[in-house]
Write a protein that holds these residues in place. Structure first.
Motif, short mmCIF file in Angstrom:
data_model
loop_
_atom_site.label_atom_id
_atom_site.label_comp_id
_atom_site.label_asym_id
_atom_site.label_seq_id
_atom_site.Cartn_x
_atom_site.Cartn_y
_atom_site.Cartn_z
N THR A 44 10.23 0.62 -10.93
CA THR A 44 11.37 1.09 -9.86
C THR A 44 12.64 0.66 -10.36
O THR A 44 13.07 -0.60 -9.92
CB THR A 44 11.08 0.60 -8.35
OG1 THR A 44 9.62 0.74 -8.14
CG2 THR A 44 12.12 1.23 -7.58
N ARG A 95 2.69 1.62 -3.41
CA ARG A 95 1.75 2.30 -4.40
C ARG A 95 1.45 3.76 -4.35
O ARG A 95 1.42 4.57 -5.28
CB ARG A 95 0.44 1.49 -4.39
CG ARG A 95 0.47 0.10 -5.14
CD ARG A 95 -0.69 -0.40 -5.38
NE ARG A 95 -1.40 -0.81 -4.05
CZ ARG A 95 -1.48 -2.13 -3.45
NH1 ARG A 95 -0.58 -3.03 -3.89
NH2 ARG A 95 -1.85 -2.16 -2.24
N SER A 96 1.33 4.25 -3.08
CA SER A 96 0.85 5.51 -2.80
C SER A 96 2.13 6.29 -2.48
O SER A 96 2.10 7.62 -3.12
CB SER A 96 0.01 5.73 -1.26
OG SER A 96 0.83 5.27 -0.45
N GLU A 97 3.26 5.99 -2.21
CA GLU A 97 4.18 6.90 -1.88
C GLU A 97 5.36 6.67 -2.77
O GLU A 97 6.29 7.54 -2.89
CB GLU A 97 4.84 6.60 -0.24
CG GLU A 97 3.86 6.92 0.73
CD GLU A 97 3.18 8.42 0.69
OE1 GLU A 97 3.93 9.40 0.49
OE2 GLU A 97 1.98 8.47 0.59
N GLY A 98 5.63 5.56 -3.36
CA GLY A 98 6.60 5.16 -4.12
C GLY A 98 7.68 4.09 -3.20
O GLY A 98 7.77 4.28 -2.01
N TYR A 99 8.22 3.31 -4.05
CA TYR A 99 9.20 2.35 -3.27
C TYR A 99 10.52 3.11 -2.63
O TYR A 99 10.54 2.97 -1.51
CB TYR A 99 9.70 1.23 -4.13
CG TYR A 99 10.81 0.54 -3.59
CD1 TYR A 99 10.43 -0.64 -2.96
CD2 TYR A 99 12.14 0.82 -3.53
CE1 TYR A 99 11.39 -1.37 -2.16
CE2 TYR A 99 13.09 -0.07 -3.13
CZ TYR A 99 12.81 -1.13 -2.48
OH TYR A 99 13.74 -2.11 -1.70
N ALA A 127 10.42 6.00 -1.73
CA ALA A 127 10.31 7.18 -0.60
C ALA A 127 9.61 6.48 0.56
O ALA A 127 9.42 7.14 1.74
CB ALA A 127 9.30 8.20 -1.27
N THR A 128 9.55 5.08 0.43
CA THR A 128 9.04 4.44 1.75
C THR A 128 10.09 3.89 2.45
O THR A 128 10.94 2.90 1.91
CB THR A 128 8.10 3.43 1.32
OG1 THR A 128 7.01 3.91 0.34
CG2 THR A 128 7.28 2.76 2.61
N SER A 129 10.03 4.16 3.81
CA SER A 129 11.12 3.56 4.64
C SER A 129 10.54 2.43 5.26
O SER A 129 9.23 1.90 5.59
CB SER A 129 11.66 4.52 5.93
OG SER A 129 10.42 4.62 6.70
N GLU A 138 8.28 3.20 8.13
CA GLU A 138 6.94 3.52 7.91
C GLU A 138 6.36 2.20 7.66
O GLU A 138 5.14 2.24 8.05
CB GLU A 138 6.91 4.26 6.58
CG GLU A 138 7.39 5.83 6.69
CD GLU A 138 7.82 6.62 5.68
OE1 GLU A 138 7.28 7.87 5.53
OE2 GLU A 138 8.44 5.95 4.49
N GLU A 173 0.79 -1.22 0.09
CA GLU A 173 0.08 -0.03 -0.03
C GLU A 173 0.71 1.26 -0.07
O GLU A 173 0.60 2.27 -0.78
CB GLU A 173 -0.91 0.00 1.36
CG GLU A 173 -1.76 1.10 1.17
CD GLU A 173 -2.67 1.23 -0.12
OE1 GLU A 173 -3.11 2.49 -0.53
OE2 GLU A 173 -3.18 0.26 -0.28
N LEU A 174 1.93 1.20 0.70
CA LEU A 174 2.74 2.35 0.72
C LEU A 174 3.78 2.65 -0.58
O LEU A 174 3.80 3.80 -0.81
CB LEU A 174 3.89 2.33 2.10
CG LEU A 174 2.82 2.71 3.54
CD1 LEU A 174 4.11 2.06 4.41
CD2 LEU A 174 2.71 4.17 3.62
#
Length: 184
Positions: A110, A21-25, A27-29, A32, A18-19
């Motif tokens: 990505t 898809r919404s934030e980008g691979y 940009a997701t830590s 998070e 979900e993260l």
């Protein structure tokens, strides 16, 4: 009945997807992902060795190698590999096509994950080559066949990932069919 461990793993993966898809691979830590799943970062690393492993880990290599090794050695290497992959696939419960499709779409979009996917494919290719190597099939021939098999599987899976209706097995079966039916 799923265990608490399986539920936690599924929750981590669902939160990550979900993260991503919404934030980008990129940009997701991991922090998070863990927070979204309601666990600590330490718990995340008990289930996954890295953020990349959420998307590209392939637990099927031993199964593929064993299934190919069981094929009759009088068959040509591509046919043995195709039949082994088909037999191995059919012995598994089919995973969620939506989840696999989502993972493949994220990987395809990505650039930082492509090298990891290539590394994973090389490991699977080595397993296939080892399983194909026999007295009748020298290692060099087995390596060439394994490379062709991985190329067919990768292409079939990436093409499948942009569809919305076909089951995952259709991609694997299509690649195996093509590899096995080269003479017809």
């Amino acid at each position: 009945m799923t265990t608490k461990r399986e539920q936690t793993r599924e929750r981590l993966l669902a939160s990550a997807l979900e993260l991503f898809r919404s934030e980008g691979y990129d940009a997701t830590s991991v922090a998070e992902i863990a927070r979204a799943a309601g666990v600590t970062e330490m718990t995340f690393f008990r289930y996954f060795p890295s953020k990349q492993s959420l998307l590209v880990d392939d637990p099927y290599d031993p199964l593929i190698g064993e299934a190919i090794s069981r094929q009759p050695t009088h068959l040509d290497p591509l046919t043995r590999a195709a039949r082994g992959i088909r037999d191995g696939w059919r012995s598994l419960p089919e995973p969620s096509g939506d989840e696999v499709r989502s993972r493949l779409r994220i990987v395809a979009a990505t650039p930082s994950l492509r090298a990891t996917l290539t590394r994973g494919s090389a490991e699977t290719e080595a397993v296939i080559a080892e399983a194909l190597t026999t007295d009748e099939t020298p290692h060099r021939t087995a390596q060439i066949a394994a490379s062709a098999v991985m190329s067919a599987l990768s292409t079939a899976l990436l093409q499948w990932s942009v569809t919305d209706s076909e089951p995952l097995g259709s991609a694997i079966e299509a690649a195996a069919d093509l590899l096995e039916d080269r003479h017809g």
